[in-house]
Design a protein around this motif. Structure first.
Motif, mmCIF file in Angstrom:
data_model
loop_
_atom_site.group_PDB
_atom_site.id
_atom_site.type_symbol
_atom_site.label_atom_id
_atom_site.label_comp_id
_atom_site.label_asym_id
_atom_site.label_seq_id
_atom_site.Cartn_x
_atom_site.Cartn_y
_atom_site.Cartn_z
ATOM 1 N N ILE A 142 46.403 36.647 40.524
ATOM 2 C CA ILE A 142 44.939 36.685 40.583
ATOM 3 C C ILE A 142 44.507 36.645 42.043
ATOM 4 O O ILE A 142 44.946 35.787 42.812
ATOM 5 C CB ILE A 142 44.348 35.493 39.806
ATOM 6 C CG1 ILE A 142 44.714 35.601 38.319
ATOM 7 C CG2 ILE A 142 42.839 35.412 39.979
ATOM 8 C CD1 ILE A 142 44.400 34.351 37.522
ATOM 9 N N ASP A 143 43.652 37.566 42.443
ATOM 10 C CA ASP A 143 43.222 37.686 43.834
ATOM 11 C C ASP A 143 42.299 36.518 44.195
ATOM 12 O O ASP A 143 41.177 36.421 43.696
ATOM 13 C CB ASP A 143 42.487 39.013 44.040
ATOM 14 C CG ASP A 143 42.071 39.228 45.489
ATOM 15 O OD1 ASP A 143 42.478 38.419 46.356
ATOM 16 O OD2 ASP A 143 41.326 40.195 45.758
ATOM 17 N N ASN A 144 42.758 35.647 45.074
ATOM 18 C CA ASN A 144 41.934 34.530 45.528
ATOM 19 C C ASN A 144 41.726 34.570 47.039
ATOM 20 O O ASN A 144 41.519 33.537 47.677
ATOM 21 C CB ASN A 144 42.574 33.199 45.123
ATOM 22 C CG ASN A 144 43.913 32.964 45.811
ATOM 23 O OD1 ASN A 144 44.561 33.909 46.259
ATOM 24 N ND2 ASN A 144 44.344 31.704 45.893
ATOM 25 N N THR A 145 41.787 35.766 47.614
ATOM 26 C CA THR A 145 41.654 35.899 49.069
ATOM 27 C C THR A 145 40.270 35.483 49.555
ATOM 28 O O THR A 145 40.108 35.143 50.729
ATOM 29 C CB THR A 145 41.940 37.340 49.507
ATOM 30 O OG1 THR A 145 41.103 38.246 48.754
ATOM 31 C CG2 THR A 145 43.398 37.706 49.259
ATOM 32 N N ALA A 146 39.264 35.511 48.680
ATOM 33 C CA ALA A 146 37.917 35.101 49.079
ATOM 34 C C ALA A 146 37.784 33.586 49.148
ATOM 35 O O ALA A 146 36.770 33.060 49.611
ATOM 36 C CB ALA A 146 36.881 35.667 48.106
ATOM 37 N N ARG A 147 38.810 32.880 48.708
ATOM 38 C CA ARG A 147 38.734 31.409 48.646
ATOM 39 C C ARG A 147 39.247 30.792 49.938
ATOM 40 O O ARG A 147 40.330 30.230 50.003
ATOM 41 C CB ARG A 147 39.545 30.906 47.444
ATOM 42 C CG ARG A 147 39.298 29.437 47.113
ATOM 43 C CD ARG A 147 40.137 29.024 45.912
ATOM 44 N NE ARG A 147 39.780 27.694 45.447
ATOM 45 C CZ ARG A 147 40.593 26.638 45.461
ATOM 46 N NH1 ARG A 147 41.829 26.769 45.921
ATOM 47 N NH2 ARG A 147 40.178 25.470 45.016
ATOM 48 N N THR A 148 38.461 30.887 50.999
ATOM 49 C CA THR A 148 38.841 30.259 52.262
ATOM 50 C C THR A 148 38.536 28.766 52.241
ATOM 51 O O THR A 148 39.168 27.990 52.938
ATOM 52 C CB THR A 148 38.104 30.931 53.425
ATOM 53 O OG1 THR A 148 36.687 30.866 53.178
ATOM 54 C CG2 THR A 148 38.519 32.392 53.558
ATOM 55 N N LYS A 149 37.522 28.365 51.454
ATOM 56 C CA LYS A 149 37.209 26.968 51.213
ATOM 57 C C LYS A 149 36.902 26.784 49.734
ATOM 58 O O LYS A 149 36.691 27.760 49.012
ATOM 59 C CB LYS A 149 35.993 26.511 52.054
ATOM 60 C CG LYS A 149 36.273 26.360 53.547
ATOM 61 C CD LYS A 149 35.077 25.802 54.271
ATOM 62 C CE LYS A 149 35.353 25.616 55.765
ATOM 63 N NZ LYS A 149 36.375 24.576 56.033
ATOM 64 N N HIS A 150 36.880 25.549 49.297
ATOM 65 C CA HIS A 150 36.503 25.266 47.912
ATOM 66 C C HIS A 150 35.019 25.578 47.730
ATOM 67 O O HIS A 150 34.185 25.225 48.561
ATOM 68 C CB HIS A 150 36.755 23.794 47.577
ATOM 69 C CG HIS A 150 38.192 23.448 47.460
ATOM 70 N ND1 HIS A 150 38.738 22.894 46.325
ATOM 71 C CD2 HIS A 150 39.220 23.579 48.336
ATOM 72 C CE1 HIS A 150 40.027 22.686 46.508
ATOM 73 N NE2 HIS A 150 40.342 23.090 47.722
ATOM 74 N N LEU A 159 39.128 30.061 37.941
ATOM 75 C CA LEU A 159 39.699 29.254 36.868
ATOM 76 C C LEU A 159 39.557 29.939 35.513
ATOM 77 O O LEU A 159 40.430 29.802 34.656
ATOM 78 C CB LEU A 159 39.028 27.880 36.831
ATOM 79 C CG LEU A 159 39.592 26.888 35.810
ATOM 80 C CD1 LEU A 159 41.078 26.649 36.041
ATOM 81 C CD2 LEU A 159 38.823 25.573 35.854
ATOM 82 N N ALA A 160 38.477 30.693 35.330
ATOM 83 C CA ALA A 160 38.313 31.435 34.070
ATOM 84 C C ALA A 160 39.459 32.414 33.878
ATOM 85 O O ALA A 160 39.970 32.582 32.759
ATOM 86 C CB ALA A 160 36.971 32.165 34.069
ATOM 87 N N GLU A 161 39.895 33.071 34.961
ATOM 88 C CA GLU A 161 41.022 33.998 34.870
ATOM 89 C C GLU A 161 42.337 33.255 34.647
ATOM 90 O O GLU A 161 43.189 33.688 33.862
ATOM 91 C CB GLU A 161 41.092 34.843 36.143
ATOM 92 C CG GLU A 161 39.887 35.751 36.360
ATOM 93 C CD GLU A 161 40.090 36.689 37.531
ATOM 94 O OE1 GLU A 161 41.054 37.482 37.491
ATOM 95 O OE2 GLU A 161 39.316 36.606 38.509
ATOM 96 N N VAL A 162 42.505 32.131 35.346
ATOM 97 C CA VAL A 162 43.715 31.328 35.165
ATOM 98 C C VAL A 162 43.794 30.806 33.734
ATOM 99 O O VAL A 162 44.866 30.833 33.103
ATOM 100 C CB VAL A 162 43.726 30.154 36.168
ATOM 101 C CG1 VAL A 162 44.789 29.119 35.791
ATOM 102 C CG2 VAL A 162 43.977 30.670 37.582
ATOM 103 N N TYR A 163 42.676 30.348 33.204
ATOM 104 C CA TYR A 163 42.638 29.813 31.839
ATOM 105 C C TYR A 163 43.063 30.873 30.831
ATOM 106 O O TYR A 163 43.838 30.599 29.905
ATOM 107 C CB TYR A 163 41.233 29.317 31.543
ATOM 108 C CG TYR A 163 41.009 28.832 30.130
ATOM 109 C CD1 TYR A 163 41.784 27.807 29.582
ATOM 110 C CD2 TYR A 163 40.008 29.387 29.335
ATOM 111 C CE1 TYR A 163 41.566 27.346 28.296
ATOM 112 C CE2 TYR A 163 39.786 28.937 28.048
ATOM 113 C CZ TYR A 163 40.566 27.919 27.534
ATOM 114 O OH TYR A 163 40.352 27.476 26.251
#
Length: 226
Positions: A142-150, A159-163
């Motif tokens: 799952i692409d989380n490159t936009a997650r530089t901070k919480h 989390l919806a994709e992880v779930y």
């Protein structure tokens, strides 16, 4: 089936020590798929922002000072989540802060059994492996490159994709959420009917003679008793 994927950001780890909510992000799922409906709000915690917390989410005291207090957003938040199950990563943490704020306003607290904890799910499925959100995004591609901070809303979307992956993922070949158009019909291609001549079923002379010979061997057959 409606579910709400939820995440929060706070000023620290313990509301009993004076820490407060500063952000809530929610994503609506129906039959485990995101509908596009979301709830997101920043909250004025009416206190300073510790440096450790600022490094996690990047929300400064100056920015939050102009945001609404929790008592002004509580009704909208409760209306959005309704009585749906809440999908939360490390549910104990978020539920602790939400219920502290709700209880302070005189609202009923959210029952703990409404929460589906994806940390627990991940540890059961992958014992001994990291169960944080970034690790699970890498595991499932799952692409989380936009997650530089919480950030509460972005984390809820991830989390919806992880779930979805934790409960089994999409089955290949299924058009989930898609409906056929009413004006579209599917017709089978016409098949040419092959006509065959009827097959004869009358016994031959040889078969009749063999049958008579067999009958002659029977002793007092019922159909010959007078």
């Amino acid at each position: 089936m409606r579910e709400i994927v939820l995440d929060t950001e706070t000023t620290g780890l313990d509301p009993a020590a004076g820490h407060r909510l500063v952000e809530i992000g929610c994503v609506e799922l129906v039959n485990h798929l995101a509908t596009g409906q979301a709830y997101h709000v920043y909250i004025n915690p009416e206190r300073d922002m510790p440096e450790e917390a600022f490094k996690v989410h990047g929300l400064s005291e100056e920015f939050l000072r102009d945001q609404p207090l929790f008592n002004l957003v509580a009704a909208d938040f409760l209306e959005f989540i309704q009585d749906s199950p809440l999908v939360i990563h490390n549910a104990e943490f978020d539920m602790k802060f939400l219920n502290w704020e709700l209880k302070a306003l005189g609202h009923p607290v959210i029952p703990r059994d409404r929460a589906i904890d994806t940390v627990v799910m991940a540890r059961r499925r992958f014992p001994g492996s990291p169960a944080n959100l970034d690790a699970l995004c890498r595991r499932f591609g799952i692409d989380n490159t936009a997650r530089t901070k919480h950030g509460a809303l972005l984390d809820a979307e991830l989390l919806a994709e992880v779930y979805l992956e934790l409960i089994g993922g999409r089955e290949p070949g299924l058009a989930l959420g898609a409906a056929a158009k009413k004006d579209e019909t599917v017709q089978a291609a016409p098949r040419e009917r092959v006509v065959r001549a009827p097959r004869p079923h009358a016994p031959s002379e040889e078969e009749l003679a063999a049958h008579a010979e067999f009958i002659a061997q029977l002793k007092n057959p019922l159909w010959q008793i007078e």
